[in-house]
Each structure stands twice: as structure tokens, then as C-alpha cells.
Motif scaffolding. Sequence first.
Motif, PDB file in Angstrom:
ATOM      1  N   PHE A  70       0.834  -1.190   0.000  1.00 43.58           N
ATOM      2  CA  PHE A  70       0.000   0.000   0.000  1.00 43.58           C
ATOM      3  C   PHE A  70       0.876   1.249   0.000  1.00 43.58           C
ATOM      4  O   PHE A  70       2.055   1.186   0.369  1.00 43.58           O
ATOM      5  CB  PHE A  70      -0.936  -0.008   1.220  1.00 43.58           C
ATOM      6  N   VAL A  71       0.298   2.369  -0.383  1.00 47.31           N
ATOM      7  CA  VAL A  71       1.090   3.610  -0.435  1.00 47.31           C
ATOM      8  C   VAL A  71       1.406   4.117   0.971  1.00 47.31           C
ATOM      9  O   VAL A  71       2.391   4.815   1.178  1.00 47.31           O
ATOM     10  CB  VAL A  71       0.363   4.712  -1.245  1.00 47.31           C
ATOM     11  N   CYS A  72       0.573   3.745   1.937  1.00 48.65           N
ATOM     12  CA  CYS A  72       0.837   4.178   3.314  1.00 48.65           C
ATOM     13  C   CYS A  72       1.885   3.273   3.951  1.00 48.65           C
ATOM     14  O   CYS A  72       2.270   2.239   3.398  1.00 48.65           O
ATOM     15  CB  CYS A  72      -0.453   4.128   4.141  1.00 48.65           C
ATOM     16  N   ARG A  73       2.349   3.665   5.123  1.00 49.25           N
ATOM     17  CA  ARG A  73       3.246   2.813   5.897  1.00 49.25           C
ATOM     18  C   ARG A  73       2.425   1.715   6.581  1.00 49.25           C
ATOM     19  O   ARG A  73       1.298   1.960   7.030  1.00 49.25           O
ATOM     20  CB  ARG A  73       3.978   3.638   6.954  1.00 49.25           C
ATOM     21  N   THR A  74       2.978   0.519   6.629  1.00 51.58           N
ATOM     22  CA  THR A  74       2.308  -0.587   7.315  1.00 51.58           C
ATOM     23  C   THR A  74       3.304  -1.287   8.223  1.00 51.58           C
ATOM     24  O   THR A  74       4.497  -1.329   7.948  1.00 51.58           O
ATOM     25  CB  THR A  74       1.736  -1.608   6.312  1.00 51.58           C
ATOM     26  N   ALA A  75       2.799  -1.827   9.321  1.00 51.16           N
ATOM     27  CA  ALA A  75       3.641  -2.563  10.257  1.00 51.16           C
ATOM     28  C   ALA A  75       2.822  -3.680  10.884  1.00 51.16           C
ATOM     29  O   ALA A  75       1.601  -3.569  11.022  1.00 51.16           O
ATOM     30  CB  ALA A  75       4.185  -1.630  11.341  1.00 51.16           C
ATOM     31  N   VAL A  76       3.505  -4.752  11.270  1.00 48.56           N
ATOM     32  CA  VAL A  76       2.870  -5.917  11.874  1.00 48.56           C
ATOM     33  C   VAL A  76       3.584  -6.251  13.173  1.00 48.56           C
ATOM     34  O   VAL A  76       4.815  -6.199  13.239  1.00 48.56           O
ATOM     35  CB  VAL A  76       2.921  -7.131  10.907  1.00 48.56           C
ATOM     36  N   ALA A  77       2.826  -6.586  14.209  1.00 50.35           N
ATOM     37  CA  ALA A  77       3.431  -6.951  15.496  1.00 50.35           C
ATOM     38  C   ALA A  77       2.703  -8.140  16.092  1.00 50.35           C
ATOM     39  O   ALA A  77       1.476  -8.259  15.961  1.00 50.35           O
ATOM     40  CB  ALA A  77       3.372  -5.768  16.463  1.00 50.35           C
ATOM     41  N   LYS A  78       3.470  -9.026  16.748  1.00 56.14           N
ATOM     42  CA  LYS A  78       2.860 -10.155  17.437  1.00 56.14           C
ATOM     43  C   LYS A  78       2.640  -9.791  18.902  1.00 56.14           C
ATOM     44  O   LYS A  78       3.590  -9.510  19.633  1.00 56.14           O
ATOM     45  CB  LYS A  78       3.729 -11.408  17.342  1.00 56.14           C
ATOM     46  N   ALA A  79       1.365  -9.803  19.314  1.00 58.14           N
ATOM     47  CA  ALA A  79       1.021  -9.516  20.708  1.00 58.14           C
ATOM     48  C   ALA A  79      -0.447  -9.831  20.917  1.00 58.14           C
ATOM     49  O   ALA A  79      -1.233  -9.858  19.972  1.00 58.14           O
ATOM     50  CB  ALA A  79       1.289  -8.044  21.052  1.00 58.14           C
ATOM     51  N   ASN A  80      -0.817 -10.085  22.153  1.00 57.04           N
ATOM     52  CA  ASN A  80      -2.225 -10.151  22.525  1.00 57.04           C
ATOM     53  C   ASN A  80      -2.778  -8.734  22.436  1.00 57.04           C
ATOM     54  O   ASN A  80      -2.086  -7.767  22.782  1.00 57.04           O
ATOM     55  CB  ASN A  80      -2.350 -10.676  23.957  1.00 57.04           C
ATOM     56  N   PHE A  81      -4.027  -8.587  22.004  1.00 55.95           N
ATOM     57  CA  PHE A  81      -4.532  -7.217  21.822  1.00 55.95           C
ATOM     58  C   PHE A  81      -4.566  -6.407  23.109  1.00 55.95           C
ATOM     59  O   PHE A  81      -4.541  -5.177  23.083  1.00 55.95           O
ATOM     60  CB  PHE A  81      -5.893  -7.200  21.104  1.00 55.95           C
ATOM     61  N   LYS A  82      -4.553  -7.092  24.257  1.00 56.79           N
ATOM     62  CA  LYS A  82      -4.529  -6.340  25.517  1.00 56.79           C
ATOM     63  C   LYS A  82      -3.207  -5.596  25.704  1.00 56.79           C
ATOM     64  O   LYS A  82      -3.126  -4.664  26.510  1.00 56.79           O
ATOM     65  CB  LYS A  82      -4.780  -7.271  26.702  1.00 56.79           C
ATOM     66  N   ASP A  83      -2.174  -6.000  24.953  1.00 50.64           N
ATOM     67  CA  ASP A  83      -0.851  -5.389  25.076  1.00 50.64           C
ATOM     68  C   ASP A  83      -0.552  -4.395  23.959  1.00 50.64           C
ATOM     69  O   ASP A  83       0.606  -4.043  23.731  1.00 50.64           O
ATOM     70  CB  ASP A  83       0.225  -6.479  25.083  1.00 50.64           C
TER      71      ASP A  83
END
Length: 310
Positions: A70-83
Motif C-alpha cells: 500500500f502507499v501508506c506505511r504498514t507494520a505488523v506486530a505479534k502480541a495479545n490485543f490487551k498489550d
Amino acid sequence: MEFKHVSILLAESVDFLITDKNGIYVDCTMGGAGHSSGFAAQLEPGGLLLGIDQDDDAIAAASERLLHRFVCRTAVAKANFKDFAQVLDGMGIDKIDGIFFDLGVSSYQLDCAERGFSYMHDGPLDMRMNREAKLDAAYVVNNYKEEELAEIIHKYGEERWSKRIAQFIAAARKEKPLTTTFELVEVIKKAIPKGARLDGPHPAKRTFQAIRIEVNNELGILADTMEQAVDRLKSGGRIGVITFHSLEDRIIKQTFARLAKGCICPPQLPVCVCGKKPLLKKTGSIVPAAAEVEDNPRSRSARLRYAIKL
């Protein structure tokens, strides 16, 4: 098995959440990046879409579909959503423009027999969304006291036959440990009287839901996480949450209502002394249109709850 998941209320979620095309948005339950991709497609080069998930299969699939596409910046992280707040802190991000949660289990997790989520596929009793977690469904079924099982099945599954199901599980595991989903299904079917099995959903549906919620602590983390999410929003920022059953929906609805009210003083006090101010305005909800339910029956119970920060 390919990570497939049909995103529910996709257009409605995108339309509500994205207000600044150069803003920062967080999808806390990224899954296969269905909603994340929809959000990212609306953003411009200055924007950032951060996707978070605790499932390694989801991380792998979403990284392929989301990063560098995508033209925007993207990032992925592994975590429980509470964190999610810790993930933001690690990236040096304070306030965000929008945050999104799609609660419950994904179609991929349900359809992947080896994950043990489904009463429709035979597989190991697992049900962990994070496969590195210690607690799994087999431990709950084979080691919790009968009274604990009954309480969980009643509380999290709203199952009227909870005590009887717990009794039958306790009796069955004395013979040998229950290790597969179909073994558990058979015990549940024996526990529920034949007449009660003729109407309504699959007889194991409520019990499987209850055990999954217990394994992943799905309800215990909701209220606090929603408060943190609202705290990280900019003024005018938006939060959207898709729920799938009455228990989680009630928690989201009540939390939003409390944050929109502000004051928590007893009604008999003539003036406010707690000093709490409303944090949210315009809370509401959307359900799938008939056409979406027809195309995707799993969307039938879905509800998008939303709010805007003051």
C-alpha cells in the motif's frame, strides 16, 4: 492450509474508522489482514496502519498481504490485543486516530482441525489463539474440578445443561483423558437430553464457546483494554469493536456507556464530587445487512459497536 477469513462488516468498519488519510490506525485483531487491508487502502503516504495479532499463522498470512503493498506505511506486530499499548510505546507512538477490534475466533481457526476450536472438525483439544500459551482446552477439560467446569460452561456458554455436561465430562475422564474435539462432542451429546438436542444450535456450540473463552481469557481483558484504547485516541479519534455473542457485546456496550457518562457519583448526590468527565461521544452499533448474512452465515450474530472520543 491457506489462511482464509471473510471480513465481516468491512465497508461499514472502514467508513467509520478512517477520518484522516494521513493518520495512525491500529487493527488489534489483524487475522488475515482483511480489515487491515481495507483500512490501509484508504490511507495516503503519511498514514500508518499497524496490525497486531497473537496467532503465528495470522502473522505470516497478514505480513504477505499487508506489508509493502500500500502507499501508506504498514507494520505488523505479534502480541495479545490487551498489550497494544506496549506495542505503541515500543514504536514511539503516543496518540492514534483510530483503533479497531474484531473479537472472537477467525474462520481459519474454526476450519483448521488441528487448532481444536471447532466441534465440526476432529482435532486435538487445543483452542489456543496464541499457540505458545500454556493453558489449552485439554487441560481445562481434564483438570478443572467438576464445579469449575459447570460454572465456566454456564457463565461463558450460557448453557442450561452446564451442570449435567460437567458431570458427564468428569465421569468420562475417569475412564481416560479426553484428548480430541469429537471425544468431547460425544460426551456433550450424551449429557444433553435428546429432546433438548432437536432444536437450536449444535449441542456442543455453547460448551466449546465457553472453554475457548476460558482458555484465552477473552472476556477478562475486554473492559480494561477498551479503556486503554480510548485513552490512546486523539480528540475526535474513533474506536470500533465487532462482537459475536451477548457476553462480549454486553461488556463493550457497558464500557462505552460508562466512558460516555463520565460521572460515577451515586444518584442521590446533588452535585458531582468524583470529577470524572465524559470521554466518549456518539456511541452506537451496526449489524450486517441481510445480503451479507446470506453470503456469510457466520456474520449473523455480529455487531459493530463504535464511539468517538471527545
